[in-house]
Enzyme design. Structure first.
Site, short mmCIF file in Angstrom:
data_model
loop_
_atom_site.label_atom_id
_atom_site.label_comp_id
_atom_site.label_asym_id
_atom_site.label_seq_id
_atom_site.Cartn_x
_atom_site.Cartn_y
_atom_site.Cartn_z
N GLU A 1 58.28 52.31 48.98
CA GLU A 1 57.98 51.54 47.75
C GLU A 1 59.07 51.73 46.68
O GLU A 1 59.42 50.79 45.96
CB GLU A 1 56.61 51.96 47.20
CG GLU A 1 55.44 51.73 48.15
CD GLU A 1 55.31 50.28 48.63
OE1 GLU A 1 54.79 50.07 49.74
OE2 GLU A 1 55.75 49.36 47.90
N HIS B 1 61.72 49.37 47.32
CA HIS B 1 61.45 48.03 46.75
C HIS B 1 61.79 48.00 45.27
O HIS B 1 62.47 47.07 44.80
CB HIS B 1 59.96 47.68 46.90
CG HIS B 1 59.56 47.18 48.24
ND1 HIS B 1 60.30 46.27 48.95
CD2 HIS B 1 58.48 47.47 49.00
CE1 HIS B 1 59.69 46.01 50.11
NE2 HIS B 1 58.59 46.74 50.17
#
Lengths: 426, 119
Positions: free
Chosen positions: A141, A144
């Site tokens: 994450e 990202h």
């Protein structure tokens, strides 16, 4: 909800994250980013300390391969923290994307740095091989938030589906290059660089010689794995931890005198030097005549000035070249004295092949690399390779000990990246 | 009031430990999946999740979306919602939508001998 709505509107020239025609896009322009596990969004499955440790490690893993540093910030107003992480279930944290319960979607990241974990999942610490590794999901994450999209490339941490980990996972070559395409390679000068030679006995009793490459900077160091083109997983490490008995920061030089009769290793700092015991992996306290270390450079190496910029041992000539400012001093280790014709200008002994393309003075490190069979002069982000025998055979016109034009260190030695001081001794 | 919570905490789902995601087992659920993760649908791939049924994806478009998803997951690109495809949809995943895959050439091949070893 308002908070997330305004995040969905693509910024100027930006695709909303994950849009079908999105790709990798750099998300931050500053170098030090702050993060926080949001106070009212702890997981109910792990201790808060464990959650924070895992996130600190996840950020550190990206920091080990990018010029970015990440710092946990528990005090600034929430609105100024760059990356906020939190756990929730179902409808959570004002987020318009509802979690679906245990299974399927386990986390998501928002463009402006919010990362949510579905606390209905069974998140586990790195030591466990059950459940879903919180570390692995967090690294994904964070990838990202830094601007990396999904990829189905096998081995990538950015695959959309969770791959249970067989061994402790790391960021592979392609993930490193992908993030470095966004944030660049890691630069910075080194205090010293050297190859550490050690003899090992194979299971068949043969004695083999191996070497490891080390880069030192301030109070930390990296081991560089030449065959993998990267630093050792988990580096940098504090010098204090990896080297016992030498100064814990700002080493000036390292020299390994290795002849038929001698095999000694010296660290230099200021006007002193230390001898290091390879077998015991610690500094000697005294030499064979009982003289205690550290000793004065002027005593052990008469005529050599201090402090030094750097030094290296030239094995065929059995000379140590000591560098200070714009001068180089050649020291004969057998006669234990300077060659009479020294000191000389560095530019005289190591002439530039391309005029003016030369470090001239204050070399950070003179490094003999067994991997490349060459001496390299490091200064700032650049290196100059010294002409070696093979170069001479190919081009006899090259001057002996000539310096090839400078190149960038980060183009030859990869991923030698700093981490934030707060995560240095994780 | 803290940054995230609505005043009446209506945005906090009562934590029920047994909440499990509904398996994706039929066409509407598969359509929702494909739309949510950017494989189909006019709705912005990365928009608020709407409770109601996804826009009905006409048959051909659905088959095309399924095919793209199957190709990315190295499944036979039949365009049919077969068991393997549904299983792939039900695997634990990140909630960020998938983007178009970079052409294979885009990947810089790692140097030989790259080994994955523990930290």
């Amino acid at each position: 909800p308002k908070r997330f709505l305004q995040m969905l509107l693509p910024g100027p020239g930006r695709q909303p994250e994950g849009s079908l025609d999105g790709g990798a896009t750099r998300a931050f322009s500053k170098r030090v980013l702050t993060w926080r596990l949001v106070g009212e969004a702890f997981s109910s499955q792990l201790s808060v300390a464990e959650q924070r440790y895992i996130f600190r490690l996840a950020f550190r893993m990206w920091s080990e391969v990018t010029p970015l540093d990440f710092q946990e910030d528990l005090t600034a107003p929430g609105a100024v923290v760059d990356i906020k992480l939190g756990f929730g279930r179902g409808r959570h944290l004002g987020c318009p994307r509802v979690f679906d319960g245990g299974g399927q979607e386990f986390a998501h990241a928002w463009r402006l740095g919010d990362i949510h974990f579905d606390d209905d999942e069974h998140f586990t610490p790195p030591s466990s091989d059950m459940g879903i590794s919180l570390l692995k999901v967090a690294v994904h994450e964070i990838g990202h938030v830094l601007g990396l999209p999904h990829t189905y490339r096998t081995g990538s941490i950015m695959q959309p589906n969770y791959a249970p980990q067989e061994t402790a996972f790391e960021l592979d070559w392609s993930d490193r290059k992908a993030i470095q395409r966004l944030y660049g390679s890691c630069e910075g000068s080194f205090d010293t660089a050297f190859d550490w030679i050690r003899k090992e006995r194979t299971p068949y009793g043969e004695v083999v010689v191996r070497f490891s490459t080390y880069f030192f900077r301030k109070s930390w160091y990296w081991l560089y794995e030449n065959r993998h083109n990267r630093t050792r997983y988990g580096d940098p490490i504090q010098i204090l931890i990896g080297w016992r008995g030498i100064p814990t920061q700002n080493i000036d030089a390292f020299v390994h005198i290795w002849t038929w009769k001698r095999d000694v290793r010296y660290f230099f700092k200021g006007n002193q030097y230390w001898s290091y015991d390879s077998e015991e992996d610690q500094a000697h306290t005294a030499d064979e005549r009982g003289r205690r270390y550290p000793r004065l450079i002027s005593e052990g190496f008469p005529g050599v000035p201090s402090p030094l910029d750097t030094a290296f041992f030239e094995r065929r000539q059995q000379l140590i070249y000591f560098f200070q400012e714009s001068l180089v001093f050649a020291f004969d280790v057998n006669r234990n004295r300077l060659l009479s014709s020294y000191p000389k200008k560095i530019t005289k002994v190591f002439p530039a092949i391309v005029p003016q393309n030369h470090p001239f003075r204050n070399i950070d490190s003179a490094y003999y690399s067994y991997a490349h069979n060459s001496v390299f002069f490091f200064k700032g982000n650049a290196y100059w390779k010294v002409v070696n025998d093979k170069d001479k055979q190919r081009n006899s016109w090259l001057p002996s000990n000539g310096l090839f034009p400078k190149k960038s260190i980060s183009e030859k030695w990869f991923d030698v990246c700093d981490v934030h001081m707060s995560t240095l001794n994780m | 009031e803290t940054l995230f919570h609505s005043r009446d905490h209506s945005d906090l789902e009562p934590s029920s430990p047994l909440r499990q995601a509904k398996p994706i087992a039929d066409i509407p659920a598969a359509q929702r999946f494909l739309s949510r993760y950017g494989w189909s649908g006019a709705q912005a791939a990365w928009g608020p999740s709407l409770g109601g049924p996804p826009e009905a994806t006409p048959g051909a478009a659905l088959a095309e979306a399924v095919r793209r998803f199957q190709q990315a997951n190295r499944l036979p690109a039949s365009g049919e919602l077969d068991a393997a495809t549904l299983a792939a949809m039900n695997r634990p995943r990140c909630g960020v939508p998938d983007t178009r895959l970079p052409p294979p050439a885009a990947q810089t091949p790692p140097p030989p001998g790259l080994l994955h070893r523990a930290r």
